[in-house]
Design an enzyme around this catalytic site. Sequence first.
Site, PDB file in Angstrom:
ATOM      1  N   CYS A  73       0.656  -1.073  -0.070  1.00  6.94           N
ATOM      2  CA  CYS A  73      -0.005  -0.080  -0.011  1.00  6.94           C
ATOM      3  C   CYS A  73       0.797   1.449   0.095  1.00  6.94           C
ATOM      4  O   CYS A  73       1.878   1.043   0.910  1.00  6.94           O
ATOM      5  CB  CYS A  73      -0.937  -0.210   1.290  1.00  6.94           C
ATOM      6  N   HIS A 108       0.250   4.192   0.785  1.00  9.24           N
ATOM      7  CA  HIS A 108      -0.220   5.224   1.656  1.00  9.24           C
ATOM      8  C   HIS A 108       0.394   4.772   3.174  1.00  9.24           C
ATOM      9  O   HIS A 108       0.729   5.738   3.863  1.00  9.24           O
ATOM     10  CB  HIS A 108      -1.627   5.264   2.131  1.00  9.24           C
ATOM     11  N   HIS A 109       0.513   3.455   3.433  1.00 16.20           N
ATOM     12  CA  HIS A 109       1.218   2.895   4.665  1.00 16.20           C
ATOM     13  C   HIS A 109       2.383   1.961   4.570  1.00 16.20           C
ATOM     14  O   HIS A 109       2.853   1.499   5.613  1.00 16.20           O
ATOM     15  CB  HIS A 109      -0.078   2.153   5.483  1.00 16.20           C
ATOM     16  N   GLN A 167      -4.905  -0.510  -5.058  1.00 13.61           N
ATOM     17  CA  GLN A 167      -5.385  -1.509  -5.604  1.00 13.61           C
ATOM     18  C   GLN A 167      -6.247  -1.121  -6.952  1.00 13.61           C
ATOM     19  O   GLN A 167      -6.143  -1.559  -8.010  1.00 13.61           O
ATOM     20  CB  GLN A 167      -6.442  -2.496  -4.891  1.00 13.61           C
ATOM     21  N   HIS A 172      -6.167  -5.988   2.858  1.00 10.10           N
ATOM     22  CA  HIS A 172      -5.083  -4.898   3.102  1.00 10.10           C
ATOM     23  C   HIS A 172      -4.611  -5.031   4.537  1.00 10.10           C
ATOM     24  O   HIS A 172      -5.815  -4.491   5.514  1.00 10.10           O
ATOM     25  CB  HIS A 172      -5.914  -3.861   2.693  1.00 10.10           C
ATOM     26  N   CYS A 204      -3.172  -2.751   5.985  1.00  8.30           N
ATOM     27  CA  CYS A 204      -3.404  -1.386   6.466  1.00  8.30           C
ATOM     28  C   CYS A 204      -4.947  -1.322   7.059  1.00  8.30           C
ATOM     29  O   CYS A 204      -5.165  -0.471   8.300  1.00  8.30           O
ATOM     30  CB  CYS A 204      -3.252  -0.375   5.331  1.00  8.30           C
TER      31      CYS A 204
END
Length: 182
Positions: free
Chosen positions: A71, A73-74, A112, A140, A142
Amino acid sequence: MEDQFRAIIEAIGENPEREGLIKTPQRAAKAMEFLTQGYEQDLDEIVNGAIFQSSNDEMVIVRDIEMYSLCEHHLLPFIGKCHVAYLPAGKVLGLSKIPRIVDMFSRRLQIQENLTQQIGNSIQQVTEAHGVGVVIEAKHLCAMMRGVEKQNSSMITSMMLGRFREDPRTRQELLSLLRTCG
């Protein structure tokens, strides 16, 4: 990258010289290089000329392709399965190339939704098919390990090009085959 991982270990309050952590910065850097190797890969090199003339114009599906990504973002993994279908237009792609294309885009920092599009657009580009369909279902970390902490949720994304987008019967055939086979 090793120095950055060492700094992260120190920033969380751990001692990077502790026995179990001495080689962790080196191992973490190698792992990150592996998990993001898609940036170093090229579509033409992956396909490597494995496009073959064929009179087949029926649906070709490669399903249950294991997929692992990070991911963006994380920097936490998302893990799932990718299903790729195409309607040949005079040529087919070597079977092993489809999972390799999935891996090339998965091995990048991703979301994704974009991953699904990148795979579909690439399959369309190299095959010039009458249609391409891509469906990904992933969990996910996250959303599982932090944030909402929902263990049983998964995300499904799809991309339909050509006849898969234009013809509801073709799209339905694909989705039905993905549900019933396997």
